[in-house]
Scaffold this motif. Structure first.
Motif, PDB file in Angstrom:
ATOM      1  N   VAL A   1       0.813  -1.118  -0.109  1.00 65.29           N
ATOM      2  CA  VAL A   1      -0.014  -0.134  -0.070  1.00 65.29           C
ATOM      3  C   VAL A   1       0.721   1.192  -0.028  1.00 65.29           C
ATOM      4  N   ASN A   2       0.466   2.260  -0.618  1.00 66.86           N
ATOM      5  CA  ASN A   2       1.230   3.629  -0.430  1.00 66.86           C
ATOM      6  C   ASN A   2       0.330   4.718  -0.089  1.00 66.86           C
ATOM      7  N   ILE A   3       0.401   5.288   1.216  1.00 70.72           N
ATOM      8  CA  ILE A   3      -0.202   6.218   1.794  1.00 70.72           C
ATOM      9  C   ILE A   3       0.135   7.431   0.914  1.00 70.72           C
ATOM     10  N   PHE A   4      -0.778   8.458   0.620  1.00 69.35           N
ATOM     11  CA  PHE A   4      -0.619   9.671  -0.216  1.00 69.35           C
ATOM     12  C   PHE A   4      -0.452  10.805   0.820  1.00 69.35           C
ATOM     13  N   ASP A   5       0.885  11.316   1.058  1.00 73.72           N
ATOM     14  CA  ASP A   5       0.752  12.375   1.776  1.00 73.72           C
ATOM     15  C   ASP A   5       1.296  13.803   1.267  1.00 73.72           C
ATOM     16  N   PRO A   6       0.533  14.225   0.372  1.00 74.73           N
ATOM     17  CA  PRO A   6       1.040  15.363  -0.148  1.00 74.73           C
ATOM     18  C   PRO A   6       1.292  16.682   0.509  1.00 74.73           C
ATOM     19  N   ASP A   7       0.733  16.955   1.477  1.00 78.18           N
ATOM     20  CA  ASP A   7       0.941  17.890   2.296  1.00 78.18           C
ATOM     21  C   ASP A   7       2.064  17.601   3.376  1.00 78.18           C
ATOM     22  N   GLY A   8       2.466  16.510   3.605  1.00 72.52           N
ATOM     23  CA  GLY A   8       3.446  16.095   4.553  1.00 72.52           C
ATOM     24  C   GLY A   8       3.081  16.021   6.120  1.00 72.52           C
ATOM     25  N   ARG A   9       1.645  16.051   6.190  1.00 72.42           N
ATOM     26  CA  ARG A   9       1.218  15.988   7.740  1.00 72.42           C
ATOM     27  C   ARG A   9       1.740  14.799   8.112  1.00 72.42           C
ATOM     28  N   LEU A  10       1.570  13.439   7.640  1.00 68.29           N
ATOM     29  CA  LEU A  10       1.880  12.345   8.225  1.00 68.29           C
ATOM     30  C   LEU A  10       3.599  12.268   8.356  1.00 68.29           C
ATOM     31  N   GLY A  11       4.103  12.642   7.469  1.00 72.05           N
ATOM     32  CA  GLY A  11       5.501  12.926   7.620  1.00 72.05           C
ATOM     33  C   GLY A  11       6.229  13.625   8.762  1.00 72.05           C
ATOM     34  N   PHE A  12       5.436  14.866   9.067  1.00 70.40           N
ATOM     35  CA  PHE A  12       5.621  15.962  10.240  1.00 70.40           C
ATOM     36  C   PHE A  12       5.388  14.880  11.634  1.00 70.40           C
ATOM     37  N   ASP A  13       4.311  14.462  11.231  1.00 72.20           N
ATOM     38  CA  ASP A  13       3.818  13.503  12.739  1.00 72.20           C
ATOM     39  C   ASP A  13       4.808  12.536  13.178  1.00 72.20           C
ATOM     40  N   LEU A  14       5.466  11.803  12.158  1.00 67.67           N
ATOM     41  CA  LEU A  14       6.648  10.898  11.997  1.00 67.67           C
ATOM     42  C   LEU A  14       7.950  11.411  12.653  1.00 67.67           C
ATOM     43  N   GLY A  15       7.945  12.970  12.316  1.00 63.84           N
ATOM     44  CA  GLY A  15       9.506  13.817  12.610  1.00 63.84           C
ATOM     45  C   GLY A  15      10.243  13.333  11.670  1.00 63.84           C
ATOM     46  N   VAL A  16       9.758  13.267  10.305  1.00 64.19           N
ATOM     47  CA  VAL A  16      10.594  13.247   9.048  1.00 64.19           C
ATOM     48  C   VAL A  16      11.299  14.258   8.812  1.00 64.19           C
ATOM     49  N   TYR A  17      12.656  14.330   8.549  1.00 65.41           N
ATOM     50  CA  TYR A  17      13.379  15.836   8.232  1.00 65.41           C
ATOM     51  C   TYR A  17      13.917  15.571   6.815  1.00 65.41           C
ATOM     52  N   GLY A  18      13.680  14.481   6.211  1.00 66.70           N
ATOM     53  CA  GLY A  18      14.122  14.265   4.964  1.00 66.70           C
ATOM     54  C   GLY A  18      13.763  12.823   4.348  1.00 66.70           C
ATOM     55  N   ALA A  19      13.635  12.705   3.175  1.00 67.30           N
ATOM     56  CA  ALA A  19      13.184  11.489   2.444  1.00 67.30           C
ATOM     57  C   ALA A  19      14.455  10.972   1.869  1.00 67.30           C
ATOM     58  N   PRO A  20      14.940   9.696   1.928  1.00 67.40           N
ATOM     59  CA  PRO A  20      13.908   8.646   2.516  1.00 67.40           C
ATOM     60  C   PRO A  20      14.103   8.438   3.913  1.00 67.40           C
ATOM     61  N   GLU A  21      13.115   7.936   4.811  1.00 66.53           N
ATOM     62  CA  GLU A  21      13.453   7.409   6.014  1.00 66.53           C
ATOM     63  C   GLU A  21      12.346   6.078   6.123  1.00 66.53           C
ATOM     64  N   THR A  22      12.844   5.320   6.987  1.00 69.24           N
ATOM     65  CA  THR A  22      12.214   4.009   6.877  1.00 69.24           C
ATOM     66  C   THR A  22      11.913   3.628   8.418  1.00 69.24           C
ATOM     67  N   PHE A  23      10.585   3.256   8.903  1.00 71.37           N
ATOM     68  CA  PHE A  23      10.228   2.893  10.050  1.00 71.37           C
ATOM     69  C   PHE A  23       9.887   1.400  10.190  1.00 71.37           C
ATOM     70  N   LEU A  24      10.297   0.569  11.091  1.00 72.60           N
ATOM     71  CA  LEU A  24       9.960  -0.687  11.275  1.00 72.60           C
ATOM     72  C   LEU A  24       8.753  -0.638  12.337  1.00 72.60           C
ATOM     73  N   VAL A  25       7.703  -1.268  12.045  1.00 67.06           N
ATOM     74  CA  VAL A  25       6.456  -1.155  12.624  1.00 67.06           C
ATOM     75  C   VAL A  25       6.179  -2.765  13.090  1.00 67.06           C
ATOM     76  N   ASP A  26       5.775  -2.984  14.298  1.00 64.75           N
ATOM     77  CA  ASP A  26       5.729  -4.361  14.794  1.00 64.75           C
ATOM     78  C   ASP A  26       4.356  -4.498  14.467  1.00 64.75           C
ATOM     79  N   ALA A  27       3.739  -5.862  14.781  1.00 69.05           N
ATOM     80  CA  ALA A  27       2.432  -6.075  14.585  1.00 69.05           C
ATOM     81  C   ALA A  27       1.352  -5.493  15.365  1.00 69.05           C
ATOM     82  N   ASP A  28       1.826  -4.850  16.376  1.00 68.16           N
ATOM     83  CA  ASP A  28       0.980  -4.167  17.286  1.00 68.16           C
ATOM     84  C   ASP A  28       0.805  -2.666  16.878  1.00 68.16           C
ATOM     85  N   GLY A  29       1.529  -2.293  15.723  1.00 68.73           N
ATOM     86  CA  GLY A  29       1.484  -0.979  15.495  1.00 68.73           C
ATOM     87  C   GLY A  29       2.464   0.056  16.137  1.00 68.73           C
TER      88      GLY A  29
END
Length: 175
Positions: free
Chosen positions: A120-148
């Motif tokens: 799945v590709n989440i569409f984040d055109p305004d960067g809100r999700l990226g902001f909430d994740l603390g992204v300061y530059g792409a690419p960045e990758t997060f490992l998320v466990d089965a509990d989120g």
């Protein structure tokens, strides 16, 4: 007397500030830990890149270990890491993309040109999700466990060495 004291302290103060700045320059900012480590993936609701009528939210990341990769068509390093992401997907690792600060057309074109390892590709055109994740530059990758829960954060592109030494061991730890 106070003027002499100032003349002595001024160079000492300058030296201390210079030493502090020199030490900070030696520090790698990409080595900082994510503030979201061991916390739930941020709450969000967004459309997918391929279907603006399809909404997804953070529950998408429950039930299975996932690598969430923040990428953009405008990002040269995202192109560089794509072979590693495709290889990880071929190994059965669930990949979720966050198309960050992009347009749908450019994002889809990028995936058609370089490959699409993402379930799945989440569409984040305004960067809100990226902001909430603390992204300061792409690419960045997060490992998320089965509990989120975010368990690992990789800043920058993923090299073949990163796959072997960091990504695969982290995935194995949380599967």
């Amino acid at each position: 007397m106070s003027r002499r004291l100032w003349l002595l302290l001024l160079p000492l103060g300058f030296l201390l500030v210079a030493l502090f700045l020199y030490q900070r320059l030696q520090h790698d900012p990409s080595a900082r830990d994510s503030a979201l480590m061991a916390r739930e993936f941020p709450t969000f609701e967004a459309t997918t890149l391929h279907d603006e009528g399809s909404l997804v939210d953070q529950t998408l990341l429950h039930g299975e270990v996932s690598l969430v990769n923040v990428w953009g068509e405008w990002c040269p390093a995202c192109k560089q890491e794509m072979p590693q992401l495709l290889a990880l997907a071929d190994q059965g690792i669930r990949m979720v993309g966050v198309n960050y600060r992009d347009t749908r057309e450019k994002g889809v074109h990028f995936l058609n040109e370089f490959g699409d390892p993402f379930e799945v590709n989440i569409f984040d055109p305004d960067g809100r999700l990226g902001f909430d994740l603390g992204v300061y530059g792409a690419p960045e990758t997060f490992l998320v466990d089965a509990d989120g829960i975010i368990r690992y954060h990789h800043k920058g592109d993923i090299s073949p060495q990163d796959v072997a030494e960091r990504i695969l061991p982290e995935v194995a730890k949380w599967r």
